[in-house]
Every structure is written in C-alpha cells, then in structure tokens.
Design a protein around this motif. Structure first.
Motif, mmCIF file in Angstrom:
data_model
loop_
_atom_site.group_PDB
_atom_site.id
_atom_site.type_symbol
_atom_site.label_atom_id
_atom_site.label_comp_id
_atom_site.label_asym_id
_atom_site.label_seq_id
_atom_site.Cartn_x
_atom_site.Cartn_y
_atom_site.Cartn_z
ATOM 1 N N ILE A 35 0.825 -1.433 -0.049
ATOM 2 C CA ILE A 35 -0.052 -0.056 0.065
ATOM 3 C C ILE A 35 0.939 1.021 0.108
ATOM 4 C CG2 ILE A 35 -1.574 1.337 1.525
ATOM 5 C CD1 ILE A 35 -2.899 -1.375 2.407
ATOM 6 N N VAL A 36 2.017 1.227 0.784
ATOM 7 C CA VAL A 36 3.022 2.242 0.850
ATOM 8 C C VAL A 36 3.555 2.443 -0.529
ATOM 9 C CG1 VAL A 36 5.083 3.272 1.435
ATOM 10 C CG2 VAL A 36 3.643 2.187 2.973
ATOM 11 N N ALA A 37 3.851 1.405 -1.414
ATOM 12 C CA ALA A 37 4.420 1.686 -2.832
ATOM 13 C C ALA A 37 3.179 2.170 -3.754
ATOM 14 C CB ALA A 37 4.764 0.482 -3.311
ATOM 15 N N ARG A 42 0.805 7.309 -6.339
ATOM 16 C CA ARG A 42 -0.121 8.172 -6.448
ATOM 17 C C ARG A 42 0.305 9.544 -6.033
ATOM 18 N NH1 ARG A 42 -5.250 6.594 -3.255
ATOM 19 N NH2 ARG A 42 -6.038 8.415 -4.627
ATOM 20 N N ILE A 43 1.012 9.777 -5.080
ATOM 21 C CA ILE A 43 1.531 11.029 -4.680
ATOM 22 C C ILE A 43 2.655 11.397 -5.721
ATOM 23 C CG2 ILE A 43 3.027 12.313 -3.202
ATOM 24 C CD1 ILE A 43 1.891 10.405 -0.758
ATOM 25 N N THR A 44 3.481 10.791 -6.547
ATOM 26 C CA THR A 44 4.375 11.131 -7.406
ATOM 27 C C THR A 44 3.443 11.563 -8.845
ATOM 28 O OG1 THR A 44 5.768 9.365 -6.883
ATOM 29 C CG2 THR A 44 6.244 10.230 -9.080
ATOM 30 N N GLU A 45 2.266 10.854 -9.090
ATOM 31 C CA GLU A 45 1.362 11.365 -10.212
ATOM 32 C C GLU A 45 0.672 12.641 -9.671
ATOM 33 O OE1 GLU A 45 0.382 9.747 -13.073
ATOM 34 O OE2 GLU A 45 2.392 8.602 -12.743
ATOM 35 N N LEU A 46 0.692 12.894 -8.568
ATOM 36 C CA LEU A 46 0.091 14.291 -7.951
ATOM 37 C C LEU A 46 0.855 15.231 -8.264
ATOM 38 C CD1 LEU A 46 -2.171 15.816 -6.746
ATOM 39 C CD2 LEU A 46 -1.272 15.309 -4.483
ATOM 40 N N ILE A 86 -4.592 10.842 0.261
ATOM 41 C CA ILE A 86 -4.092 9.537 -0.297
ATOM 42 C C ILE A 86 -3.642 8.705 0.779
ATOM 43 C CG2 ILE A 86 -2.272 8.633 -1.678
ATOM 44 C CD1 ILE A 86 -2.290 11.025 -3.736
ATOM 45 N N VAL A 87 -2.867 9.408 1.806
ATOM 46 C CA VAL A 87 -2.470 8.652 3.108
ATOM 47 C C VAL A 87 -3.615 7.883 3.805
ATOM 48 C CG1 VAL A 87 -0.893 9.071 4.965
ATOM 49 C CG2 VAL A 87 -0.337 10.149 3.122
ATOM 50 N N VAL A 88 -4.593 8.811 3.927
ATOM 51 C CA VAL A 88 -5.684 8.283 4.812
ATOM 52 C C VAL A 88 -6.238 7.149 3.942
ATOM 53 C CG1 VAL A 88 -7.910 8.829 5.761
ATOM 54 C CG2 VAL A 88 -6.105 10.460 6.018
ATOM 55 N N GLN A 89 -6.490 7.189 2.663
ATOM 56 C CA GLN A 89 -6.937 6.062 1.946
ATOM 57 C C GLN A 89 -6.067 4.961 2.066
ATOM 58 O OE1 GLN A 89 -7.484 7.964 -2.164
ATOM 59 N NE2 GLN A 89 -9.020 9.256 -1.693
ATOM 60 N N GLY A 90 -4.633 4.971 2.050
ATOM 61 C CA GLY A 90 -3.830 4.064 2.110
ATOM 62 C C GLY A 90 -4.014 3.126 3.518
ATOM 63 N N PHE A 91 -4.164 4.037 4.526
ATOM 64 C CA PHE A 91 -4.448 3.563 5.917
ATOM 65 C C PHE A 91 -5.805 2.969 5.964
ATOM 66 C CE2 PHE A 91 -1.286 6.704 7.625
ATOM 67 C CZ PHE A 91 -0.091 5.739 8.012
#
Length: 264
Positions: A35-37, A42-46, A86-91
């Motif tokens: 999930i971190v990967a 996703r953050i890179t795409e952002l 994005i981080v919250v969705q991952g958690f």
C-alpha cells in the motif's frame, strides 16, 4: 459457573500463539509495504499535476489583485490536503485488508495462516466450535488490536495532532505487550480472546496428518509385498518360469560334474 457456561481452560500454547501472531502481523506489514508503494506512486502522479496548481495560483492572484502570498498559501494547502487524502486512503485500505483476511480465515477454517503454521485453531470460549458471530467478533478485535490502533496513531500524526498520535502509539505498544503476556499467562487467554470471547487450542492437524499418512502407507506397503509375491509365484509357475528353472538345473549339474572331474 459450571457446565456449558463455564469458560474452558485453554491449553498451554502461549509461545505458539505469540509466534502465530507474529506471522499474521508480518503479513499485515507486507500488505502495508504494498500500500505504501501504491500511495507513493499516487503522490508522484499528483506532483506531476503541479502545473494545474500553478494555473490555479495565477488565476487566484489575478482575481485577488496580486495577493500572491495568500494565493500561494491556498494552493499549498490544497496540495497538502490532496496528499493527506491519499495517505488516509492507504491506511483505511490496510485496515480493510487485514479485517478481510482475519474474517475470511476464521469463517473458512477457524484459523489464520499463523495458526495453521503453528498448528493452532480458534474456538468459542465455552464450546468446541467457532460460530459465525464469534468469528466476526474475533476478526474485528484482531484487526483493531493488531493494526487499528497503529493506524489511528498515524492518522492523528498526519492530521497534525501530535500529542494524540504519541498517546495512541504508547497505547498500541502497551496493548501488544499486554496481549502477549496474557497469552503466555496461566489462563493462556490473550486480550483478544477476552474481548472476543474466544480461546486458542492445539489443532493437532500435523499429528493427525502424519498418522493418516502412516496408517494409509502401511496397508499399501503390505499389499505391495503380497502382490509382488503373487506375481513372482505366477512367473515361476508359468511355462517360461519352468523352462528357466530347468535350464538353471542343467547348468548347475554341469558345473557340479566339471568340479568333480577336476577334483579327480
């Protein structure tokens, strides 16, 4: 309490349980790494959409008569909010996956992968089996204690609530230690067991499997010996077998005559 309502005493499987839980937590950490990967991608795409934020900033600056500082603050907060989502969705995805893992494993086989490896099974504390409601309760409790408190701590830190996050981290570590100590204690019932009304016992699956293999292999071996003996007897009684025996007898007689003649 007596009878069916009395809580059955769990077998002394404390260290096995700690090892089994370590395996399950290791699986959760593996899922977290995936999930971190994905979140990093996703953050890179952002970040590649920063020109859109720049355009938003220019429009805001023009609309607010050159208030560039305020516009930059708004744009930065918008970008930070997108990353936080994005981080919250991952958690949240991590908690859902761990819950689904425990629920599926318990409803299917009354044991997780860690329990299977350590030859354990989960049952109701007052009966031999594990009902559906107990399995759901156990899965929810395991997901909260194994990963949920840590996720809550991280979410608090991401939201800027550092005191709450640090407090939750201390609680998470304390829960882990208390759970392990109770599992290895006299009753061998962890905090997860007590909250969900379950217990863990030896499944003896490995021993029964070896016994079945051993009990099944012995008759097969005896049958193989009998079949081989019958086949050998039929081969000797056949025409080819009789001719072979006769040829062997003639060869033996010739060798004996040659030995006697040489001795004279």
């Amino acid at each position: 309490m007596t009878g069916a309502m009395a809580v059955r005493t769990a077998e002394p499987v404390g260290f096995r349980r700690v090892a089994a839980r370590s395996i399950d937590i290791g699986l959760a950490l593996g899922v977290a790494a995936v999930i971190v990967a994905i979140s990093h991608w996703r953050i890179t795409e952002l970040i590649t959409t920063w020109p859109e934020y720049a355009e938003l900033g220019v429009r805001g600056a023009l609309g607010w008569e050159g208030e560039v500082i305020e516009t930059g603050r708004v744009v930065g907060l918008q970008a930070l909010d997108d990353v936080r989502q994005i981080v919250v969705q991952g958690f949240v995805a991590l908690v859902v996956v761990v819950l689904a893992y425990h629920l599926t494993a318990l409803l299917w086989r009354d044991r997780t992968l860690g329990h299977l490896v350590l030859d354990l099974r989960v049952r109701d504390a007052v009966s031999a089996g594990l009902g559906r409601s107990r399995a759901v309760r156990r899965a929810l409790t395991s997901a909260v204690l194994d990963i949920g408190v840590y996720v809550a701590a991280w979410l608090a830190l991401v939201s800027g609530r550092f005191v709450l996050g640090a407090t939750l981290w201390v609680i998470a570590v304390a829960v882990l230690l208390i759970d392990a100590m109770l599992a290895c204690g006299p009753a061998h019932r962890s905090l997860t067991d007590r909250l969900s009304g379950t217990a863990v016992e030896r499944a003896d699956l490995h021993r029964r499997s070896l016994a079945l293999v051993r009990d099944g292999a012995a008759p097969v071996a005896r049958q193989s010996v009998v079949v081989s003996a019958d086949a050998a007897r039929r081969a000797l009684d056949s025409g080819t077998g009789r001719r072979a025996r006769a040829a062997g007898a003639r060869l033996g007689n010739r060798l004996a005559d040659g030995y006697r003649n040489r001795s004279r």
